[in-house]
Design an enzyme around this catalytic site. Structure first.
Site, short mmCIF file in Angstrom:
data_model
loop_
_atom_site.label_atom_id
_atom_site.label_comp_id
_atom_site.label_asym_id
_atom_site.label_seq_id
_atom_site.Cartn_x
_atom_site.Cartn_y
_atom_site.Cartn_z
N GLU A 334 32.28 36.63 26.51
CA GLU A 334 32.85 37.78 27.22
C GLU A 334 32.83 38.98 26.28
O GLU A 334 33.06 38.84 25.09
CB GLU A 334 34.28 37.42 27.67
N CYS A 409 29.48 39.01 42.85
CA CYS A 409 30.19 39.80 43.86
C CYS A 409 29.23 40.77 44.54
O CYS A 409 29.66 41.65 45.29
CB CYS A 409 31.39 40.53 43.25
#
Ligand code: SAH
Length: 543
Positions: A334, A409
């Site tokens: 991340e 998404c």
């Protein structure tokens, strides 16, 4: 007749766009009309004409689509938040599922049918996070709400049907503080004024709330009064934060946070684990939907217990940690340092030890891991809307995982990336949409990509008369070697890989497989599997 601005035309709406407006055709020209649905017959007033399309607005309905309903929101026609409040939720789900199928086909060139779309029970007040812009109306009233469609005009709304119900009370408390003290609000055009956004998060399982005031400055006047006003709501406010964003930008949050009340984080429960979330860490916005999504991702990952799992774009570690008990090791990557700090803490508070987190850009981290010789069995990627870069996908495929679970998404960038993965030797095997964002145009999607198996996609000619069958070669069958490697190392190896290692060890002298007439790249046995096969060959005394 050529279409002109201000024309009024009779129009039958025949389709939906993925952006939530209806489309009708007028003499080969596509006419887009907001707030319409297939089955509507309208008079459209044309407001814009371009070369290949036009935009109209409804002048009059002659016939209405059967699945139309009355919107239950006062500001629906002006606000850019919802797209589908005027049709039934069932119809919305059908449209979204179809939209995902279409994107996969049109953009990715992949013919696959989306499984039944997963959705939450009640598509209302599901958002646990809101980023609410604050402004001032022409009459000098403080306003806060969503932006109107395609603009930065704020639509004042204190009863949003998407957001957690507590948020309107908090907005009232912030407005009270602004009026009473008085404090200026930000003006995008001049770059002046202090309060930009109210950024809210509620951990619905624990009821903990974080209030983050985004300011164009370093401090706010009379901050105790803000805190008093917030605490007077009687809600579970656990943390009040000032986020400093002095840039002329559409990005809501700045890099710097100052805690002015309570804790640096809130904690939530998800998939039976506890998660600590800081203001700058990503956390999925629909908790009930997230459990459906992570459940599907785990099903697609097909874990047996022995895998190394790479969780790229891991945020606060949520996906990897919910899968940790089903694998040998999780590696999370991340880019946001606070999110990685949360991920490390989250592993700790849940007593999970088989994890390693790396704070880096996905592209760089994947390369480093590849160079270290890490060959994950399963890779989960969950990038932001823009998807993965080609380099990331190339490194992912070079790591040769059996399965890649891609959570996205944005169906368009997902479809593009699945198309790239196809070139790189991965088939899209399963596709499922999860409606994490009911009533809006957005939808979450998860796909399973599987490595094209050489033994199913490359013709293998195992013609014994052509092979130099030595005594050693007859000792263990390919199946016995496969079983041995699986039992001892938990690794699945193909006939192709075994034959590659045998050729390397001089047990067989030539490649006994057909390279697919140059159509496909022949996968090479990854080092960990090579080692395991070598071990099997030693065990069977073949080397
Ligand atoms: N999987 C997590 C987070 C998904 S959101 C969850 O389900 O909660 C995407 C994440 O990717 C964000 O946390 C964002 O900070 C991170 N990100 C964005 N660009 C990145 C990059 N280039 N490299 C690594 N992480 C990135």
């Amino acid at each position: 007749m050529t279409l002109k601005k201000n024309d009024d035309i009779r129009l039958e709406i025949t389709a939906f766009t993925s952006q939530g407006s209806g489309i009708g055709r007028f003499e080969q020209i596509a006419v887009f009309v907001d707030g319409t649905a297939p089955g509507d017959l309208i008079t459209a007033h044309i407001i814009k004409v371009k070369k290949n399309y036009a935009i109209g607005k409804v002048q009059k309905f002659h016939k209405k689509a059967p699945f139309r309903i009355e919107s239950d929101c006062e500001v629906d026609s002006r606000c850019g938040g919802c797209a589908y409040r005027y049709i039934t939720y069932e119809k919305e789900l059908e449209i979204k599922r179809q939209g995902v199928n279409d994107a996969m086909k049109r953009i990715g060139g992949i013919d696959i049918e989306c499984e039944e779309i997963l959705h939450i029970e009640k598509p209302e007040n599901y958002r646990n996070k809101a980023q609410i812009p604050v402004g001032i109306s022409a009459e000098g009233k403080i306003i806060a709400g969503f932006y109107s469609k395609k603009s930065h005009r704020i639509v004042d709304c204190d009863d949003c049907k998407l957001q957690n119900k507590d948020f309107s009370l908090i907005i009232k408390a912030v407005k009270k503080y602004i009026y009473e003290n008085p404090v200026t609000v930000y003006n995008e055009e001049t770059g002046e004024g202090l309060i930009r956004h109210v950024y809210l998060r509620k951990a619905v399982k624990t009821q903990q709330i974080m209030v983050c005031i985004v300011i164009n400055g370093n401090s706010i006047p009379k901050k105790d009064r803000l805190i008093e006003s917030l605490l007077a709501t009687g809600l579970g406010i656990k943390s009040v934060v000032l986020n400093k964003n002095k840039k002329d930008t559409n990005v809501v949050l700045g890099d710097e946070c100052e805690i002015i009340y309570g804790s640096e984080f809130i904690e939530d429960e998800l998939c039976s684990l506890r998660f600590r979330i800081s203001p700058l860490s990503f956390y999925q916005v629909n908790p009930e939907g997230t459990e459906l999504l992570y459940g599907k991702a785990k099903e697609f990952a097909g874990l047996k217990g022995d895998e190394v799992l790479l969780d790229l774009y891991c945020g606060a570690g949520t996906i990897g940690l919910t899968m940790a008990e089903s694998v040998k090791q999780v590696i999370g990557v991340e880019i946001i340092p606070q999110a990685i700090e949360n991920a490390v803490e989250n592993a700790e508070i849940n007593g999970i030890r088989n994890v390693r987190f790396i704070c880096d850009d996905a592209k760089g981290a994947a390369k480093t891991l590849y160079d270290e010789g890490i060959r994950p069995d399963v890779i989960v990627v969950d990038p932001p809307r823009k998807g993965c870069s080609r380099e990331v996908l190339e490194t992912v495929s070079r790591m040769a995982p059996e399965r890649v679970v891609y959570v996205s998404c944005d169906p368009a960038t997902l479809a593009r990336d699945c198309g790239i993965m196809k070139e790189l030797g991965y088939n899209t095997e399963r596709l499922c949409a999860v409606d994490m964002f009911p009533r809006t145009v957005h939808v979450e999607t998860v796909v399973l990509l599987s490595q094209r198996r050489p033994d199913t996609h490359i013709d293998i000619k195992l013609d014994l008369s052509e092979l130099d069958v030595t005594a050693a070669e007859t000792k263990a069958t390919y199946q016995e070697i496969k079983d041995y490697v699986f039992d001892k190392f938990g690794l699945k190896v193909s006939t192709l890989y075994i034959s590659q290692v045998k050729a390397k060890c001089g047990i067989i002298e030539r490649e006994n497989y057909n390279k697919g007439e140059g159509k496909s790249r022949v996968p090479q046995c990854p080092p960990d599997k090579e080692e395991a096969i070598m071990d099997a060959l030693k065990h069977f005394k073949m080397i």
